[in-house]
Write an enzyme that holds these catalytic residues in place. Structure first.
Site, PDB file in Angstrom:
ATOM      1  N   LEU C  32       0.821  -1.216   0.000  1.00 30.43           N
ATOM      2  CA  LEU C  32       0.000   0.000   0.000  1.00 30.43           C
ATOM      3  C   LEU C  32       0.852   1.261   0.000  1.00 30.43           C
ATOM      4  CD1 LEU C  32      -2.625  -1.087   2.687  1.00 30.43           C
ATOM      5  CD2 LEU C  32      -3.020  -0.837   0.223  1.00 30.43           C
ATOM      6  N   CYS C  99      14.086   0.911  -0.282  1.00 30.66           N
ATOM      7  CA  CYS C  99      14.822   0.247  -1.361  1.00 30.66           C
ATOM      8  C   CYS C  99      16.324   0.526  -1.325  1.00 30.66           C
ATOM      9  CB  CYS C  99      14.245   0.646  -2.717  1.00 30.66           C
ATOM     10  SG  CYS C  99      13.999   2.419  -2.931  1.00 30.66           S
ATOM     11  N   HIS C 201      19.339   0.530  -8.099  1.00 32.17           N
ATOM     12  CA  HIS C 201      19.965   1.640  -7.381  1.00 32.17           C
ATOM     13  C   HIS C 201      21.465   1.368  -7.258  1.00 32.17           C
ATOM     14  CE1 HIS C 201      16.042   3.041  -6.691  1.00 32.17           C
ATOM     15  NE2 HIS C 201      15.913   2.889  -5.391  1.00 32.17           N
TER      16      HIS C 201
END
Lengths: 314, 314, 314, 314
Positions: C32, C99, C201
């Site tokens: 969510l 992340c 990343h």
């Protein structure tokens, strides 16, 4: 998707490009640069070897099948006549097409099969940088930019398309002529651009049918969706689930989202709609390094095996 | 090129978008979003104000000039008839075209002036992200990607082109009809794509002339190079040194290299060559936020002043 | 790689986000948006459901395990104490990290396990656009550009790292304190940038060890290469072949080439070399939507099942 | 911004790179590739010519000024001693720095002037593709990617910074030593990356001051904003309005938006904030082909003229 080489690949032995070292190979794949492919492949063919080539050098040769596996697999059958003409026992040379040609001819073949000859095709491409090899396109040429020109590409698209969509001549005819009879009544106009995409060539196509009235958008959608190819019928390992995927969303196909469908051997078509100048226009996407290159070579080889055209090396 | 706002810009007063606050303005530029431009511009026009609009809402209005300054500056003269029809003293509403239309019509106008009517135009665009405004295109939609669809854009290109290349009706005629008589004999087919370019729309164009045989590539090059526009003759400040630049290198125009030529108000054309399907094909580039947007508005205003069509606010 | 949804996905039923509809689920994954995740997850937890969340809301909660599966799987054991504190039978809430935190902590954990505490870590990231969701980053902000700021990201990296690398408190201690004891002696400084990369990343890291002299580059290479995680030992389905891959080429890791190694659940480290200011510096790469998001959630769930911490819904 | 060559440029005569052809030049700019710059520049210097070089070859030479014009213009004064040591009448050789060094040292110089020596600097760059020349970086290496390595670049940044921020030795001292005394007490650690940006190097910097407590963020902002350079005082034509622009918005500097400020000769600094490991961190941007290359050379020449160091060719 990039993955590290497996140790199986890492332990492959690299040999000099001389037919002597390849006599035990049932099938040979040539991904050579065109600056050397012509001579090397000729030497391999003379040595009675079975070659599937991605190079452009021999594509337009009179007795060389130029095959996009999901479009004109029947041209592979000309291997028999090629062997006769060149006095070969098991050798042959089959080429696959230019990357941008490959996507186009699959869709045109489906249309031609269903609706008869096309009288005109105008195609404009937006091609991925991987099509130029490495280092290939300089980043200064493509970042925040478009290159509206790819040397030789438009000619290849125009000429190869007519050969692929044409016929194999009968044995009688082909004694005096080339094995392949290209289309003569279809005019093709290609414009090729390079854009900042890693993989996947997008092509905007307008077509005019000889038959008038032209088929409707709905008929075309139905025909493209239903299109089947020999690779499926013959159960080839790399055959796509469908050679043509018809996208429903108006903003598809897109290279990053659609290039990997069915392992890269399917062509995605979208935006099928009337063309105010010709009859119908649409946009298609082909994975230029799969169906547009190595994938075609592999699937051509699988087809040749399935058709019993490959004879094992002794 | 991005530069910081000067203090002159920083000290501008922002007013509510109500005609009351703008009565002292000799000229008003509207860069409003189309969701509000229609009503606001109608209110301003009713208040007898002189408006140059970049919005799409009124472009196809029967008494609204749709003007690309280096293509159809003569349509500005219809301001006189517009005032009569709308009972205005000094007010008027002039629109400029869609960004992708702007580059196309300059070249088509030069061809039409020299060689007579075109019977068909097929154009395929590769448009910059700045054309979609901010935030506009999501980076996930355009990085390593092409979007083969821009909502409403193809219709705009097809319709606006015919109006811009058409005629202004005589006063007698225009009492019963629209002020503008669009082309009817020219068919236009547009396909619009979005690519990873910041500024500058590239367009691949194929044209067919009514006159046969069609003019040669050399004749076309000569005509495009020699093309002049009213903005130059009238000495407008923002007039490009040449409305059309003909690129000699086969890999031009390119958006990053050519978009800023002559301040962004020139269209660069290259790759003029025969088209196997229609007559001739070429690639053009237009700066979508200069000639394709604000630059057209400003140059239209300079033209209107030079032509004596602007009456100062009291 | 993008592939079309299968029909299995297409036939899933979407339910309102209310615990009532989820009582039969053994495990619930929450992806969510943080604007609603806090309340929804609290309600689900209260309803005695087992939740693995990718949202940031509860990560720093005193009795909430914050787990990167290949770094601190032992923190999952605190589920037992969490149930006690919250009087739950089978419910629990486990979060995975930001992340950019995920890649960093795997490498730091390996170093800390082998060489003892770190005294300082300076990390600078070059983060992919997919980290911002869709539509997320405007293309006008990232094409030919870098955004040197990601709201809240630097704080998350600095704080989450200390919790993940810290200890689970003993049952006695944790009655008066949080279940988790973050590192206090390690200082972390993060700088976060967004670059024009779709996935992956890249992080440039300098570290200082408490132990002096610091370990050598060779020792660090050896330790990172040999690092193993519980997911491997316990035979989890999604466990990477190696949690850390040490790249040998000086120009690696690169996001497009290395992000998919071991299904996206491995971290690639390269350029290990002395830092003239701290002790050692290196560059790492993590797939931000796999180990950095959903992949962590799934592997955390597999670990919890393997450790016997998940109790089936009745 | 790209504009076509003017005819003035087009009519320039290209001569062989031999000092004989350049004896009438008051000033010579060398933008040669480092593979040939060393020998050519040595020959030109021996021929008593005045050279401003962008090449790396002589930068670290003991009697060669290495000058970033807005940082250490005082090093130009060593031209006098250079002539003495090399027995030249009017010749000299001045180099400008590596592109990524140039932006860094301007900011560090301002800090050092105001707050005394720095004890440590950690810098991580995100460099534009134009820094690698043409064809330079392959598009396949940078599209949807980062290259975490630029050969030799980190060494150059670490070494050049110490020379530029150091002192010119007095005439007495420099008879036994190099003319330039690099900093010894400042440790510099550089990590260099290539990203998909056309022009403009972004650098994330953390610094530690020798003086403790370190200056506050506010003091640093004030000092950087107030920083002036000789090029301004001496009224040089290309002097930036301010050598350092302090960005107020938290998401600046950005290469596409800020690289052209003050003609590319200003450095933009933003995000000045405490560093949890060192003292303070910030992000800076420099236009790598202006202040980072040709712009430095030109401004160095303007400075040398203004300081009376250039003697006309006879």
């Amino acid at each position: 998707m990039n993955v590290p080489y497996t140790s199986a690949v890492g332990s492959l032995v690299v040999q000099e490009c001389n037919p002597i070292h390849f006599s035990e190979c049932d099938i040979i794949f040539s991904g050579l640069d065109s600056s050397v492919a012509g001579d090397v492949e000729s030497a391999f063919l003379k040595a009675d070897l079975a070659i599937f080539s991605n190079a452009k050098n021999h594509r337009m040769g009179g007795n060389i099948p130029l095959v996009v596996p999901t479009a004109n697999a029947d041209h592979l059958d000309a291997i028999v006549q090629q062997r006769q003409q060149l006095s070969l026992q098991r050798g042959f040379l089959v080429t696959n097409s230019n990357c941008s040609t490959s996507g186009l001819v699959v869709v045109l073949k489906a249309l031609q099969d269903a609706f008869g000859p096309l009288s005109a095709v105008i195609v404009q491409t937006m091609q991925a940088i991987s099509g130029a090899g490495y280092p290939g396109v300089s980043s200064l040429d493509i970042l925040d930019n478009v290159i509206p020109y790819i040397s030789g590409e438009e000619d290849k698209m125009e000429v190869e398309t007519l050969k692929i969509l044409g016929q194999v001549r009968s044995t009688t005819e082909s004694q005096q002529h080339d094995l392949f009879e290209p289309l003569t009544e279809t005019k093709v106009s290609a414009t090729c651009n390079r854009v900042a995409v890693v993989d996947g060539h997008t092509e905007c196509v307008s077509v005019k049918f000889a038959r008038q009235p032209a088929p409707s958008v709905e008929e075309i959608q139905r025909v493209l969706t239903a299109y089947k190819c020999d690779a499926q019928t013959l159960g080839c390992f790399s055959a796509p689930l469908a050679p043509i995927c018809v996208a429903q969303s108006p903003d598809r196909p897109q290279p990053r989202l659609d290039r990997d469908i069915h392992g890269g051997n399917a062509v995605t078509v979208g935006r099928i709609r009337p063309c105010p100048v010709l009859d119908v226009k649409f946009t298609l996407l082909v994975h230029n390094t799969v169906l547009g290159a190595a994938g075609s070579g592999i699937l051509n080889a699988e087809l040749a095996v399935a058709k019993g055209l490959v004879r094992p090396a002794q």
